[in-house]
Structure formats: structure tokens, C-alpha cells
Design an enzyme around this catalytic site. Structure first.
Site, PDB file in Angstrom:
ATOM      1  N   ILE A   1       0.834  -1.206   0.000  1.00  0.00           N
ATOM      2  CA  ILE A   1       0.000   0.000   0.000  1.00  0.00           C
ATOM      3  C   ILE A   1       0.868   1.256   0.000  1.00  0.00           C
ATOM      4  O   ILE A   1       0.601   2.211  -0.734  1.00  0.00           O
ATOM      5  CB  ILE A   1      -0.966  -0.003   1.198  1.00  0.00           C
ATOM      6  CG1 ILE A   1      -1.960  -1.160   1.068  1.00  0.00           C
ATOM      7  CG2 ILE A   1      -1.705   1.327   1.305  1.00  0.00           C
ATOM      8  CD1 ILE A   1      -2.839  -1.363   2.293  1.00  0.00           C
TER       9      ILE A   1
ATOM     10  N   ALA B   1      -3.494   3.713   8.060  1.00  0.00           N
ATOM     11  CA  ALA B   1      -2.814   2.484   8.502  1.00  0.00           C
ATOM     12  C   ALA B   1      -3.619   1.851   9.631  1.00  0.00           C
ATOM     13  O   ALA B   1      -4.610   1.163   9.387  1.00  0.00           O
ATOM     14  CB  ALA B   1      -1.387   2.803   8.930  1.00  0.00           C
TER      15      ALA B   1
ATOM     16  N   ASP C   1      -8.507   7.981   8.747  1.00  0.00           N
ATOM     17  CA  ASP C   1      -9.474   6.931   8.432  1.00  0.00           C
ATOM     18  C   ASP C   1      -9.567   5.872   9.523  1.00  0.00           C
ATOM     19  O   ASP C   1     -10.512   5.092   9.539  1.00  0.00           O
ATOM     20  CB  ASP C   1      -9.086   6.255   7.106  1.00  0.00           C
ATOM     21  CG  ASP C   1     -10.086   5.199   6.678  1.00  0.00           C
ATOM     22  OD1 ASP C   1     -11.284   5.542   6.536  1.00  0.00           O
ATOM     23  OD2 ASP C   1      -9.687   4.032   6.487  1.00  0.00           O
TER      24      ASP C   1
ATOM     25  N   GLU D   1     -12.771   0.733  16.552  1.00  0.00           N
ATOM     26  CA  GLU D   1     -13.546   0.736  15.324  1.00  0.00           C
ATOM     27  C   GLU D   1     -14.768   1.645  15.480  1.00  0.00           C
ATOM     28  O   GLU D   1     -15.418   1.642  16.516  1.00  0.00           O
ATOM     29  CB  GLU D   1     -14.006  -0.684  14.991  1.00  0.00           C
ATOM     30  CG  GLU D   1     -12.929  -1.544  14.363  1.00  0.00           C
ATOM     31  CD  GLU D   1     -12.464  -1.000  13.019  1.00  0.00           C
ATOM     32  OE1 GLU D   1     -13.311  -0.804  12.112  1.00  0.00           O
ATOM     33  OE2 GLU D   1     -11.257  -0.761  12.869  1.00  0.00           O
TER      34      GLU D   1
ATOM     35  N   HIS E   1     -13.165   4.343   8.849  1.00  0.00           N
ATOM     36  CA  HIS E   1     -12.425   3.149   8.412  1.00  0.00           C
ATOM     37  C   HIS E   1     -13.026   2.601   7.117  1.00  0.00           C
ATOM     38  O   HIS E   1     -13.538   1.480   7.057  1.00  0.00           O
ATOM     39  CB  HIS E   1     -12.421   2.077   9.503  1.00  0.00           C
ATOM     40  CG  HIS E   1     -11.294   1.095   9.327  1.00  0.00           C
ATOM     41  ND1 HIS E   1     -11.046   0.085  10.219  1.00  0.00           N
ATOM     42  CD2 HIS E   1     -10.345   0.960   8.358  1.00  0.00           C
ATOM     43  CE1 HIS E   1      -9.994  -0.611   9.823  1.00  0.00           C
ATOM     44  NE2 HIS E   1      -9.557  -0.095   8.689  1.00  0.00           N
TER      45      HIS E   1
END
Length: 315
Positions: free
Chosen positions: A155, A232, A257, A262, A282
Site C-alpha cells: 500500500i 494504517a 481513516d 472501530e 475506516h
């Protein structure tokens, strides 16, 4: 062999069934469930499973140890820090991930955040809707900027390629430089990267050495005009320190992000209230294309593991 999918993979039922079909035809059983983070629910659903499939939902040692038939954990994600690998190793359970499925998706959202921050997209969008002008919000171009890539896996290198196409100078930091990066990036120390970069983009895995890698001390090394992008893992950044830096003008903006937890996030999370910060829940990995690619990888993981040829090996 009994295979249990403990959370949806973001694909249609039709596509899911097409990937499960070869397993069913081989005499295996397959059950798919909606996401539930309650360990007791997970145990009830997976107690007889030989294979557990998950995406980014936590899989604790309690669940792993309770599933006495478990032999393989198939993670439909690149990072695996949400899986208790110590428990898996203790129980002799193999683990594979879905490395590579979201390389393009994450790199593209990273570029999206860079461009949106440079051109003040959220602010000028609001101005336009309010019947106002761009006054005071003339942005900057990506071309000619120095972009610092922290972590040069697939990535990180794809992000570097896209930035290079925009005419950027690319510098990078990684504990183990990659041969594939030759001619694309210039490796420097982390301190050099932070002090030289107009944009710092994080693409490193989460481990003991990278947790809070970007803290108050490291942020202080950045240019006041610099931007920070984190696609990341959340704990790579000290969120409170970053929010303070943004609110105090120590750096110019951030695109975030990923967080310590979460989403959905606590509404009081500091990065939801910091200046010039774009936040997304995310989603960098999640495109229609990447979800299909991910499903292909994880179902192939099962077939390869069952044939004694495990791929994408974590354990």
C-alpha cells in the site's frame, strides 16, 4: 470440514454463494452470520468450526480456545492485530490474511484526502452551499510537494507511485527497506522524513514498535504547513497529541481513516473536533472492487490450506 463466517464480507449473497460453492461441492459445510462482537455469541456460532472466517471484528483468545475443533483462522483483512495470535499459536491454529486485496483502494483514498486537504474541499463546499465565495481559501497543488511514506509495503509503495504521477518528490521510512522501492522512493530516517515532508502518509502495520509512533515529540518535528494522513492503524498515532497540534496550528491538517477503536466513535473523540481534519469511519479498504477481490482471496485461502498449501501465512 465445517466453515463459519462470523461477519459479512461486503459482497452480495449471490457472489458469496458462488465462492462457497466449491467448498460445498467438496462435501464441506458453510455457515454465514451477521456481525456480533459478543464473544459468547461467537463461541455459540463457531464452537464446532474447523475454520473461522472474520474481517476486522476482534477475535479473542476466549473464543479461539473455546472452539476445540478449530484448525484455521482466515482473516479477510490485511492487518491481524485484532486476532489473538498468541492464543492461536497456543492452540496450534493456522492463520492467513487477505494481503493485497485493498492496495489500490487504500492508496486512492489516501490521495483523495491529500487533495481534499490541499484544496480545502470541505471548507469550499460549505462556502458554496452558503452562497459565499472562495475568499481566503485558495488551496495548494499536490505537484511539487515532498511526500513522506511511512511503511513501504504494497500500500505504501502504491501510494508512492500515485504521488509520483502527480509530480511529487517521494521520501520514505521503513525498518526494512524494500528492493521494489528502488527508483521510486528515497529512504531517510523518520526524523528526516517528518522534518522534510509537506505530507506524511502512514502505511505501517501496528506492532509494539509502531504504537504511538507519531506522538507529541514526532509531530513537533513536522512543518507547520504539513499534512498528516493515517490510513494504517489508529494506535500508530497519539490522537490527543495530534488534535492538540491541529488546534494549535502546529501542523496544517490531517486526514484520518482509522482510530484506536472501530467506528462508531465516541462523539467526544478529539479528532472529531480538531481543526482542518477530514475523518472517515475506516473506509479506505472498502470499494466494490476490493470487496470482491477480498472474497476471492479468503475463499482461495481455505482451498489452498485444505490442500496442504497454505498461502498468505501469518501463523
Amino acid at each position: 470440514m465445517h466453515i463459519v463466517l462470523l461477519e459479512p464480507l461486503g459482497i452480495s449473497e449471490e457472489i458469496l454463494h458462488s465462492y462457497a460453492k466449491p467448498l460445498l461441492e467438496a462435501g464441506h459445510t458453510f455457515a454465514a452470520y451477521p456481525k456480533d462482537t459478543d464473544p459468547q455469541v461467537q463461541i455459540q456460532r463457531a464452537k464446532d468450526a474447523d475454520v473461522i472466517m472474520i474481517a476486522n471484528m476482534p477475535l479473542t483468545g476466549e473464543v479461539i480456545r473455546a472452539c476445540k475443533h478449530l484448525r484455521f483462522i482466515d482473516v479477510a483483512f490485511t492487518g491481524v492485530d485484532h486476532v489473538d495470535l498468541a492464543a492461536a499459536k497456543e492452540m496450534g491454529v493456522a492463520v492467513s490474511n487477505a494481503a493485497g486485496y485493498s492496495t489500490q483502494a487504500v492508496a486512492e483514498l489516501t490521495l483523495c484526502m491529500m487533495l481534499s486537504l490541499l484544496r480545502n474541499v470541505p471548507q469550499v463546499d460549505a462556502r458554496c452551499r452558503q452562497g459565499k465565495t472562495k475568499d481566503g481559501l485558495v488551496g495548494r497543488e499536490l505537484a511539487g510537494k515532498t511526500v513522506g511514506i511511512v511503511g513501504t509495503g504494497a500500500i505504501g509503495l502504491r501510494t508512492a507511485q500515485l504521488c509520483k504521477a502527480f509530480g511529487c518528490r517521494i521520501i520514505a521510512y521503513a525498518p526494512r527497506p524494500k528492493e521494489a522501492a528502488q527508483g521510486l522512493v528515497e529512504y531517510v530516517s523518520l526524523e528526516e522524513l517528518l522534518s522534510q515532508s509537506d505530507i506524511v502518509s502512514l502505511h505501517c502495520p501496528l506492532n509494539d514498535s509502531s504504537r504511538h509512533l507519531i506522538n507529541k515529540e514526532k509531530i513537533a518535528m513536522m512543518k507547520p504547513s504539513a499534512l498528516l494522513i493515517n490510513a494504517a492503524r489508529g494506535p500508530v498515532v497519539d490522537s490527543a497529541a495530534l488534535a492538540d497540534a491541529l488546534n494549535n496550528g502546529a501542523i496544517a491538517g490531517a486526514g484520518i481513516d482509522v482510530f484506536e477503536d472501530e467506528p462508531p466513535l465516541d462523539p467526544s473523540h478529539p479528532l472529531l473536533h480538531s481543526k482542518n481534519t477530514i475523518v472517515t469511519p475506516h473506509v479506505a479498504f472498502a470499494s466494490q472492487e476490493s470487496m470482491v477481490a477480498r472474497a476471492q482471496i479468503v475463499f482461495d485461502n481455505i482451498l489452498r490450506w485444505a490442500a496442504g498449501k497454505q498461502q498468505n501465512i501469518v501463523l
